[in-house]
Design a protein around this motif. Structure first.
Motif, PDB file in Angstrom:
ATOM      1  N   SER A  88       0.830  -1.224   0.000  1.00  0.00           N
ATOM      2  CA  SER A  88       0.000   0.000   0.000  1.00  0.00           C
ATOM      3  C   SER A  88       0.859   1.266   0.000  1.00  0.00           C
ATOM      4  O   SER A  88       0.349   2.369  -0.165  1.00  0.00           O
ATOM      5  N   ASN A  89       2.170   1.086   0.162  1.00  0.00           N
ATOM      6  CA  ASN A  89       3.094   2.221   0.097  1.00  0.00           C
ATOM      7  C   ASN A  89       3.371   2.659  -1.345  1.00  0.00           C
ATOM      8  O   ASN A  89       3.997   3.687  -1.577  1.00  0.00           O
ATOM      9  N   ILE A  90       2.905   1.836  -2.326  1.00  0.00           N
ATOM     10  CA  ILE A  90       3.060   2.221  -3.740  1.00  0.00           C
ATOM     11  C   ILE A  90       2.013   3.297  -4.050  1.00  0.00           C
ATOM     12  O   ILE A  90       0.813   3.053  -3.963  1.00  0.00           O
ATOM     13  N   LYS A  91       2.479   4.478  -4.398  1.00  0.00           N
ATOM     14  CA  LYS A  91       1.589   5.637  -4.562  1.00  0.00           C
ATOM     15  C   LYS A  91       1.214   5.923  -6.020  1.00  0.00           C
ATOM     16  O   LYS A  91       0.282   6.689  -6.283  1.00  0.00           O
ATOM     17  N   ALA A  92       1.949   5.353  -6.959  1.00  0.00           N
ATOM     18  CA  ALA A  92       1.675   5.625  -8.372  1.00  0.00           C
ATOM     19  C   ALA A  92       2.350   4.562  -9.227  1.00  0.00           C
ATOM     20  O   ALA A  92       3.295   3.895  -8.783  1.00  0.00           O
ATOM     21  N   ILE A  93       1.856   4.420 -10.446  1.00  0.00           N
ATOM     22  CA  ILE A  93       2.435   3.471 -11.403  1.00  0.00           C
ATOM     23  C   ILE A  93       2.658   4.201 -12.736  1.00  0.00           C
ATOM     24  O   ILE A  93       1.785   4.928 -13.215  1.00  0.00           O
ATOM     25  N   GLY A  94       3.843   4.010 -13.308  1.00  0.00           N
ATOM     26  CA  GLY A  94       4.155   4.558 -14.629  1.00  0.00           C
ATOM     27  C   GLY A  94       4.195   3.446 -15.655  1.00  0.00           C
ATOM     28  O   GLY A  94       4.422   2.282 -15.320  1.00  0.00           O
ATOM     29  N   VAL A  95       3.970   3.800 -16.904  1.00  0.00           N
ATOM     30  CA  VAL A  95       4.023   2.837 -18.008  1.00  0.00           C
ATOM     31  C   VAL A  95       5.055   3.315 -19.022  1.00  0.00           C
ATOM     32  O   VAL A  95       5.058   4.489 -19.416  1.00  0.00           O
ATOM     33  N   THR A  96       5.935   2.405 -19.429  1.00  0.00           N
ATOM     34  CA  THR A  96       6.836   2.679 -20.549  1.00  0.00           C
ATOM     35  C   THR A  96       6.789   1.476 -21.464  1.00  0.00           C
ATOM     36  O   THR A  96       6.553   0.350 -21.014  1.00  0.00           O
ATOM     37  N   ASN A  97       6.995   1.699 -22.750  1.00  0.00           N
ATOM     38  CA  ASN A  97       6.638   0.651 -23.707  1.00  0.00           C
ATOM     39  C   ASN A  97       7.450   0.729 -24.992  1.00  0.00           C
ATOM     40  O   ASN A  97       7.985   1.775 -25.344  1.00  0.00           O
ATOM     41  N   GLN A  98       7.490  -0.436 -25.693  1.00  0.00           N
ATOM     42  CA  GLN A  98       7.998  -0.459 -27.065  1.00  0.00           C
ATOM     43  C   GLN A  98       7.106   0.471 -27.884  1.00  0.00           C
ATOM     44  O   GLN A  98       5.886   0.398 -27.817  1.00  0.00           O
ATOM     45  N   ARG A  99       7.728   1.353 -28.635  1.00  0.00           N
ATOM     46  CA  ARG A  99       6.955   2.349 -29.378  1.00  0.00           C
ATOM     47  C   ARG A  99       6.550   1.795 -30.747  1.00  0.00           C
ATOM     48  O   ARG A  99       7.074   0.772 -31.184  1.00  0.00           O
ATOM     49  N   GLU A 100       5.613   2.492 -31.399  1.00  0.00           N
ATOM     50  CA  GLU A 100       5.178   2.224 -32.782  1.00  0.00           C
ATOM     51  C   GLU A 100       4.394   0.925 -32.971  1.00  0.00           C
ATOM     52  O   GLU A 100       3.607   0.812 -33.906  1.00  0.00           O
ATOM     53  N   THR A 101       4.626  -0.087 -32.128  1.00  0.00           N
ATOM     54  CA  THR A 101       3.909  -1.361 -32.247  1.00  0.00           C
ATOM     55  C   THR A 101       2.406  -1.105 -32.162  1.00  0.00           C
ATOM     56  O   THR A 101       1.941  -0.409 -31.258  1.00  0.00           O
ATOM     57  N   THR A 102       1.659  -1.687 -33.113  1.00  0.00           N
ATOM     58  CA  THR A 102       0.291  -1.257 -33.391  1.00  0.00           C
ATOM     59  C   THR A 102      -0.738  -2.328 -33.036  1.00  0.00           C
ATOM     60  O   THR A 102      -0.610  -3.482 -33.480  1.00  0.00           O
ATOM     61  N   ILE A 103      -1.740  -1.930 -32.253  1.00  0.00           N
ATOM     62  CA  ILE A 103      -2.803  -2.849 -31.819  1.00  0.00           C
ATOM     63  C   ILE A 103      -4.161  -2.219 -32.133  1.00  0.00           C
ATOM     64  O   ILE A 103      -4.361  -1.023 -31.919  1.00  0.00           O
ATOM     65  N   VAL A 104      -5.091  -3.050 -32.621  1.00  0.00           N
ATOM     66  CA  VAL A 104      -6.487  -2.623 -32.798  1.00  0.00           C
ATOM     67  C   VAL A 104      -7.356  -3.619 -32.046  1.00  0.00           C
ATOM     68  O   VAL A 104      -7.176  -4.839 -32.188  1.00  0.00           O
ATOM     69  N   TRP A 105      -8.276  -3.099 -31.224  1.00  0.00           N
ATOM     70  CA  TRP A 105      -9.143  -3.990 -30.451  1.00  0.00           C
ATOM     71  C   TRP A 105     -10.590  -3.509 -30.502  1.00  0.00           C
ATOM     72  O   TRP A 105     -10.879  -2.392 -30.914  1.00  0.00           O
ATOM     73  N   ASP A 106     -11.492  -4.411 -30.063  1.00  0.00           N
ATOM     74  CA  ASP A 106     -12.935  -4.148 -30.056  1.00  0.00           C
ATOM     75  C   ASP A 106     -13.313  -3.586 -28.689  1.00  0.00           C
ATOM     76  O   ASP A 106     -13.127  -4.244 -27.670  1.00  0.00           O
ATOM     77  N   LYS A 107     -13.833  -2.348 -28.675  1.00  0.00           N
ATOM     78  CA  LYS A 107     -14.110  -1.709 -27.382  1.00  0.00           C
ATOM     79  C   LYS A 107     -15.293  -2.348 -26.655  1.00  0.00           C
ATOM     80  O   LYS A 107     -15.439  -2.173 -25.437  1.00  0.00           O
ATOM     81  N   GLU A 108     -16.124  -3.121 -27.385  1.00  0.00           N
ATOM     82  CA  GLU A 108     -17.278  -3.755 -26.738  1.00  0.00           C
ATOM     83  C   GLU A 108     -16.917  -5.091 -26.112  1.00  0.00           C
ATOM     84  O   GLU A 108     -17.402  -5.433 -25.030  1.00  0.00           O
ATOM     85  N   THR A 109     -16.052  -5.857 -26.784  1.00  0.00           N
ATOM     86  CA  THR A 109     -15.665  -7.170 -26.243  1.00  0.00           C
ATOM     87  C   THR A 109     -14.332  -7.115 -25.495  1.00  0.00           C
ATOM     88  O   THR A 109     -14.025  -8.005 -24.700  1.00  0.00           O
ATOM     89  N   GLY A 110     -13.538  -6.087 -25.781  1.00  0.00           N
ATOM     90  CA  GLY A 110     -12.206  -5.992 -25.179  1.00  0.00           C
ATOM     91  C   GLY A 110     -11.190  -6.890 -25.850  1.00  0.00           C
ATOM     92  O   GLY A 110     -10.045  -6.987 -25.410  1.00  0.00           O
ATOM     93  N   GLU A 111     -11.583  -7.557 -26.948  1.00  0.00           N
ATOM     94  CA  GLU A 111     -10.692  -8.513 -27.616  1.00  0.00           C
ATOM     95  C   GLU A 111      -9.850  -7.831 -28.696  1.00  0.00           C
ATOM     96  O   GLU A 111     -10.381  -7.033 -29.482  1.00  0.00           O
ATOM     97  N   PRO A 112      -8.569  -8.175 -28.778  1.00  0.00           N
ATOM     98  CA  PRO A 112      -7.756  -7.694 -29.909  1.00  0.00           C
ATOM     99  C   PRO A 112      -8.299  -8.280 -31.205  1.00  0.00           C
ATOM    100  O   PRO A 112      -8.755  -9.439 -31.227  1.00  0.00           O
ATOM    101  N   LEU A 113      -8.262  -7.513 -32.281  1.00  0.00           N
ATOM    102  CA  LEU A 113      -8.802  -7.966 -33.565  1.00  0.00           C
ATOM    103  C   LEU A 113      -7.725  -8.570 -34.464  1.00  0.00           C
ATOM    104  O   LEU A 113      -8.023  -9.101 -35.526  1.00  0.00           O
ATOM    105  N   TYR A 114      -6.480  -8.471 -34.021  1.00  0.00           N
ATOM    106  CA  TYR A 114      -5.347  -9.062 -34.750  1.00  0.00           C
ATOM    107  C   TYR A 114      -4.169  -9.003 -33.792  1.00  0.00           C
ATOM    108  O   TYR A 114      -4.216  -8.323 -32.762  1.00  0.00           O
ATOM    109  N   ASN A 115      -3.124  -9.733 -34.113  1.00  0.00           N
ATOM    110  CA  ASN A 115      -1.902  -9.620 -33.313  1.00  0.00           C
ATOM    111  C   ASN A 115      -1.337  -8.200 -33.382  1.00  0.00           C
ATOM    112  O   ASN A 115      -1.623  -7.448 -34.313  1.00  0.00           O
TER     113      ASN A 115
END
Length: 567
Positions: A88-115
């Protein structure tokens, strides 16, 4: 330090903690830092599988990426509990990531539509060539005045266009307004803040600046760029600063990482920008080089974007708060660095680990005239030549796998030299030393080779996780969290190791000139106009000399049989 010692030392007094999700091309990590001292307290790492469905294609499974984040969080929480550190002493979380890699997903099902189509992927080469051919003067820098980038397979817009054109599920989801696009940061933040149940669809300025859809001057999506690539703006995430509260973690209480629920996600930076922050390169002119799957040299250019005349990218370095100014950077990007080690290990099987590579190379201490240009995904900076392919030259009967191992390490160093030269030409102020980080910096031979080939000292911090540290700093400094001060006088002193050049500049220049010669041999190897034989396979007769040779051989054989009386 054993568990009981660590527990007793941290139980006395521990400042606020900040965590970071570091989702890279080859692995995912979750790390927890002390915001007062920048000390890394605990972490866990999980490898990510890459798939190569066709030549030049590189994909990853978005669900596996997400699952790896959960696994890393859970294992790290277990380790913290063993160390008697209160989660509970963790006060925040940051995200860093591989850039440019492209994802498309379905906002209703939450499922990715392709790799996920990975940044290294080359399937869009024909799209890129087609786009460039339609620009005035066939100019790959046609969009650079807005984006800071050349038109290249590297960036997200062409990957997204390919998905919309070639994957029916993506096409249908776009038409029915169910599609969401994002780079890896957007996918993770959306999933971790609730997914279909109110997940936040956002990205930060550094990741947005790598799409070719973002105007680096207005700091927002550009309607003209979106129209140019035929991308509907409704599928894009909202662009935010690199340091602000985007949303709160929503994790099922049944998970071991459920204790992280309710913690704000308040930092987001593309991995190379995060490393720049983690190396504390906040001043105009400061630079760092990260050795990961690829190799990325960034130089802070301050509050104004500087356009390169020597093949470098202009990119957003960071924007550390909603009301803070954006800072820009010049970037030299090399596609293959650590990936060459993986290739030698997985594809050729000549090493079992990266430690063995260092041992083999150190055993000979020279490539014996062998040069390796690992242009597996074409050449990035400073050439931007997608038609280049990998080449190993200068081989003799004496060459063995140890020489090839040495040549592979030299290749990383030579590529860094090329982008450093370009950066020095653009800025007019040569770097006097190079700050480095990333997984490959544990290879001491590589660091010494780098100093020798650059003819300047190489400085490596003793805590190598600067990418994750940068994301944690951005998260901890966010308004509403404010547990990490980014004031220069409050930043922790970083201990480091320095590698000084040990060869004379003449030898360095000779080896570099030979490397440049090898690079020219790798150029213009691949074209996207195959001569088909009816089933898209290239015909042996598409090579005219080979065709003449085979036809001539057949005629000679028939003639010989005739003369021998075997008619």
């Amino acid at each position: 330090m054993n568990g009981s010692m660590a527990a007793s030392s941290h139980r006395i007094k521990l400042g606020p903690l900040v965590a970071a999700i570091d989702q890279g091309t080859s692995s995912t990590r979750f790390l927890v830092f002390n915001s007062t001292t920048s000390e890394l307290l605990s972490h866990h790492q999980v490898e990510i599988k890459q798939s190569f469905p066709k030549e030049g294609w590189v994909e990853e499974d978005p669900k596996e990426i997400l699952q790896s984040v959960y696994e890393c969080m859970e294992r790290t929480c277990e380790k913290l509990t063993q160390l008697n550190i209160d989660i509970s002493n963790i006060k925040a979380i940051g995200v860093t990531n591989q850039r440019e890699t492209t994802i498309v997903w379905d906002k209703e099902t939450g499922e990715p539509l392709y790799n996920a189509v990975v940044w290294l992927d080359l399937r869009t080469q024909s799209t890129v060539e087609n786009l460039i051919s339609k620009t005035p003067g066939r100019n790959k820098n046609h969009l650079k005045h807005k984006t800071g980038l050349p038109i290249s397979t590297y960036f997200s817009a062409v990957k997204l266009r390919w998905l919309m054109d070639n994957v029916d599920e993506v096409h249908q989801a776009v038409l029915s307004h169910r599609a969401m696009f994002g780079t890896v940061d957007s996918w993770l933040i959306w999933c971790l803040t609730g997914g279909q149940s109110g997940g936040v669809h956002c990205t930060d300025v550094t990741n947005a600046s790598r799409t070719m859809l973002f105007n680096i001057h207005t700091m927002d999506w550009d309607p003209e760029l979106c129209k140019y690539f035929g991308i509907p703006m409704e599928i894009l995430p909202r662009v935010r600063s690199s340091s602000e509260i985007y949303g709160l973690m929503k994790i099922s209480s049944s998970r071991k990482s459920g204790a992280l629920s309710g913690i704000p996600i308040s930092g987001c930076l593309g991995d190379q920008s995060a490393a720049l922050v983690g190396q504390m390169c906040f001043q105009d002119g400061q630079a760092k080089n990260t050795y990961g799957t690829g190799c990325f040299l960034l130089r802070n250019t301050g509050a104004k974007p500087v356009m390169s005349d020597h093949g470098l990218l202009t990119t957003v370095a960071y924007k550390l708060g909603r009301d803070k100014p954006a800072c820009y950077a010049l970037e030299g990007s090399v596609a293959i660095a650590g990936a060459v080690v993986r290739w030698l290990q997985d594809n050729l099987g000549i090493i079992a680990s990266h430690e063995e590579l260092e041992k083999l190379a150190a055993g000979v201490g020279t490539s014996y005239g062998c040069y390796f240009v690992p242009a597996f995904s074409g050449l990035y900076a400073p050439y931007w030549e997608p038609s280049a392919r990998g080449i190993i030259c200068g081989l003799t009967q004496f060459t063995n796998k140890s020489h090839l191992a040495f040549a592979a390490l030299e290749a990383v160093c030579f590529q860094t030299r090329e982008i450093l030269d370009a950066m020095n030409q653009d800025s007019g102020i040569p770097l006097t030393q190079l700050q480095v980080d990333g997984g490959m910096t544990s290879n001491r031979l590589l660091m010494q080779l780098q100093a020798d080939i650059l003819c300047i000292p190489v400085v490596k911090p003793s805590m190598p996780e600067t990418t994750a540290l940068g994301a944690a700093m951005a998260a901890g400094a966010a308004e509403g969290v404010s547990v990490w001060s980014l004031n220069p006088e409050d930043l922790s002193e970083v201990t480091s190791e320095k590698f000084e050049p040990q060869i004379n500049p003449e030898e360095s220049e000779f080896r570099y000139a030979r490397w440049k010669k090898a690079v020219q041999r790798a150029m213009n190897w691949e074209t996207t106009e195959p001569v088909g034989n009816g089933n898209s396979e290239p015909s042996i007769f598409c090579s005219v000399p080979l065709g003449f040779y085979i036809m001539g051989s057949m005629i000679m054989l028939v003639g010989a049989k005739y003369l021998a009386g075997d008619t």
